[in-house]
Design an enzyme around this catalytic site. Structure first.
Site, PDB file in Angstrom:
ATOM      1  N   GLY A 231      -2.326   5.431   5.591  1.00 31.70           N
ATOM      2  CA  GLY A 231      -2.244   5.177   7.002  1.00 31.70           C
ATOM      3  C   GLY A 231      -0.940   4.277   7.656  1.00 31.70           C
ATOM      4  N   ASN A 232      -1.615   2.766   8.622  1.00 31.57           N
ATOM      5  CA  ASN A 232      -0.809   1.687   8.583  1.00 31.57           C
ATOM      6  C   ASN A 232      -1.902   0.871   9.628  1.00 31.57           C
ATOM      7  OD1 ASN A 232       0.040   2.297  11.769  1.00 31.57           O
ATOM      8  ND2 ASN A 232       1.063   3.920  10.216  1.00 31.57           N
ATOM      9  N   ARG A 233      -1.130  -0.485   9.416  1.00 26.04           N
ATOM     10  CA  ARG A 233      -1.585  -1.671  10.223  1.00 26.04           C
ATOM     11  C   ARG A 233      -2.192  -1.170  11.325  1.00 26.04           C
ATOM     12  NH1 ARG A 233      -0.200  -6.651   7.309  1.00 26.04           N
ATOM     13  NH2 ARG A 233      -0.347  -7.562   9.252  1.00 26.04           N
ATOM     14  N   SER A 234      -0.729  -0.969  12.465  1.00 26.28           N
ATOM     15  CA  SER A 234      -0.757  -1.111  13.604  1.00 26.28           C
ATOM     16  C   SER A 234      -2.353  -0.312  14.158  1.00 26.28           C
ATOM     17  CB  SER A 234      -0.314   1.535  14.307  1.00 26.28           C
ATOM     18  OG  SER A 234      -0.085   0.852  15.677  1.00 26.28           O
ATOM     19  N   ALA A 297       2.628   4.266  15.547  1.00 31.14           N
ATOM     20  CA  ALA A 297       3.266   3.814  13.969  1.00 31.14           C
ATOM     21  C   ALA A 297       3.460   4.692  13.598  1.00 31.14           C
ATOM     22  CB  ALA A 297       2.415   2.687  13.709  1.00 31.14           C
TER      23      ALA A 297
END
Ligand code: C5P
Length: 422
Positions: A231-234, A297
């Site tokens: 995943g990512n931090r968006s 994102a």
């Protein structure tokens, strides 16, 4: 030698001797009507005040009496007040009626010609011109019923002052604030002088009314196995703020959202997805739209295979290789669908060479607009409530200094509406 012509100075009391009947509606902005009375009297006007029952829940008649120097009228059924000056007489006395704040209900009753309380009866019984200063929750203002009522009043010649955009009492933001007392006085002075356009100084129609805006927001999660993902931090905050702002501007908004912890903005249709593949499917399925804003994102890579069961630690190996493959570029794909869209907007979060990469995306993905922001330098970006950005289009750019994402979203939507017309 003849004197050179001099501009005559603006009169200090531009409303000298004008008889204004101020009708105060039942909204929190009623407190600002007190300041309006003071300003009107400073401008030379004679002011009498009538209040609805709702208005008296917010401010007392005595406060208006102290400022206007006249008894405040609150009901049709006050025999002493009626004896001093009957309500029909009061309606005739007025050179102009000013309704401030004009609540949604009061505007509806004036539009329909009700006469079931003092204020509505005075307005119906008077032939004086009307100035209405609406103030209410922004969704109530943007509701087609209220817009139809205000259009009716305007068609009958009413001057409409405001509402203005900004923070509202309930902690939300949008078009619904009462115009500032000084601006109301200025509008009254202008209309009394018969200045062009001042008889209808409406707040503009919502800029994106009738348009469909499709927005992607948040991260995507690419599953490795039933319990792990890439995943990512968006946080999704920017995309959600854009969706809220677009809805406030009258658009019909579809928000395709990755996994986030945010409430759906009012009036927005939300489609929840998890992976890039699901997001692509949802976005393409929601076309056609007038505007696409790719604020998500989207993960650039996804595991080649999702393990059907939880991957176990391998006692013989200190490493694990998960093969990742590219995800489809949703934005670039959407941008090829020129027949289904009028404007395609992408985001570029960069740690360095922001303009170079942003302009590169503009060309490579064939976008109309790229909103770029520097991440990883304390200027906002992921997870933050604030953001700064620079928008790039083929032959221009605009810098947006750091501000809240909610404020920035409004500013970006204004630019988007402008680029749509370009
Ligand atoms: O190429 P890059 O990922 O930096 O571009 C960012 C922009 O492209 C964002 O607007 C993002 O929503 C979009 N994007 C996309 N699909 C991808 C990757 C990025 O729509 N697979």
């Amino acid at each position: 030698m003849a004197d050179s012509p001099k501009a005559s100075p603006a009169p200090q009391r531009p409303l000298e001797g004008r008889r204004l009947l101020l009708c105060v509606g039942g909204g929190i902005a009623a407190y600002k009507a007190l300041e309006l009375v003071r300003r009107l009297r400073d401008a030379g006007a004679l002011v009498q005040v009538a209040m609805t029952a709702g208005a008296q829940q917010f401010v007392t008649p005595l406060s208006f009496q102290a400022l206007s120097g006249q008894p405040t009228r609150t009901t049709l059924w006050d025999s002493a007040a009626e004896q001093a000056m009957g309500h029909i007489e009061l309606a005739r006395w007025a050179d102009r009626i000013v309704v401030a704040p004009g609540t949604a209900d009061l505007l509806a009753r004036l539009a329909q010609g009700h006469a079931d309380d003092l204020v509505s009866t005075l307005c119906l019984a008077s032939t004086a011109p009307l100035t209405v200063c609406p103030a209410m929750n922004h969704r109530m203002w943007l509701h087609p019923a209220t817009q139809a009522n205000i259009a009716l009043l305007r068609d009958r010649g009413a001057q409409v002052v405001g509402p203005v955009d900004g923070p509202l009492a309930e902690g939300e933001s949008g078009p619904g604030r009462l115009a500032e007392p000084g601006d109301i006085v200025a509008a009254l002075v202008a209309v009394e002088r018969g200045e062009a356009g001042s008889s209808t100084s409406p707040s503009p129609a919502p800029e994106l009314a009738g348009l469909r805006v499709l927005i992607s927001a948040g991260p995507t999660y690419e599953d490795i196995d039933p319990v792990r993902y890439v995943g990512n931090r968006s946080s999704g905050k920017m995309g959600y703020a854009l969706a809220a702002a677009a809805a406030r501007l009258g658009a019909s908004v579809v928000l395709v959202s990755g996994p986030v912890h945010l409430a759906t903005p009012a009036g927005v249709e939300r489609i929840d997805v998890r992976s890039a593949a699901q997001m692509r499917q949802a976005v393409l399925g929601a076309l056609p739209a007038d505007i696409y804003i790719g604020a998500a994102a989207v993960s650039d890579y996804t595991p080649r295979q999702v393990a059907p069961q939880k991957l176990k630690k391998n006692a013989d190996s200190q490493s694990l290789v998960v093969e990742l493959v590219r995800t489809p570029d949703i934005l670039a794909e959407v941008a090829t669908q020129t027949q289904a869209l009028k404007l395609v907007v992408g985001f570029a979060a960069e740690t360095h060479d922001v303009e170079k990469y942003a302009r590169g995306k503009l060309v490579d993905k064939r976008l109309d607009l790229v909103i770029a922001n520097q991440v990883g330098q304390g200027t906002g970006g992921f997870e933050s409530d604030d953001n700064a950005a620079t928008a790039y289009w083929q032959d221009g750019e605009q810098v947006f200094p750091a501000t809240s994402k909610i404020e920035l979203a409004g500013q970006l939507l204004a630019l988007i509406a402008q680029r749509l017309k370009a």
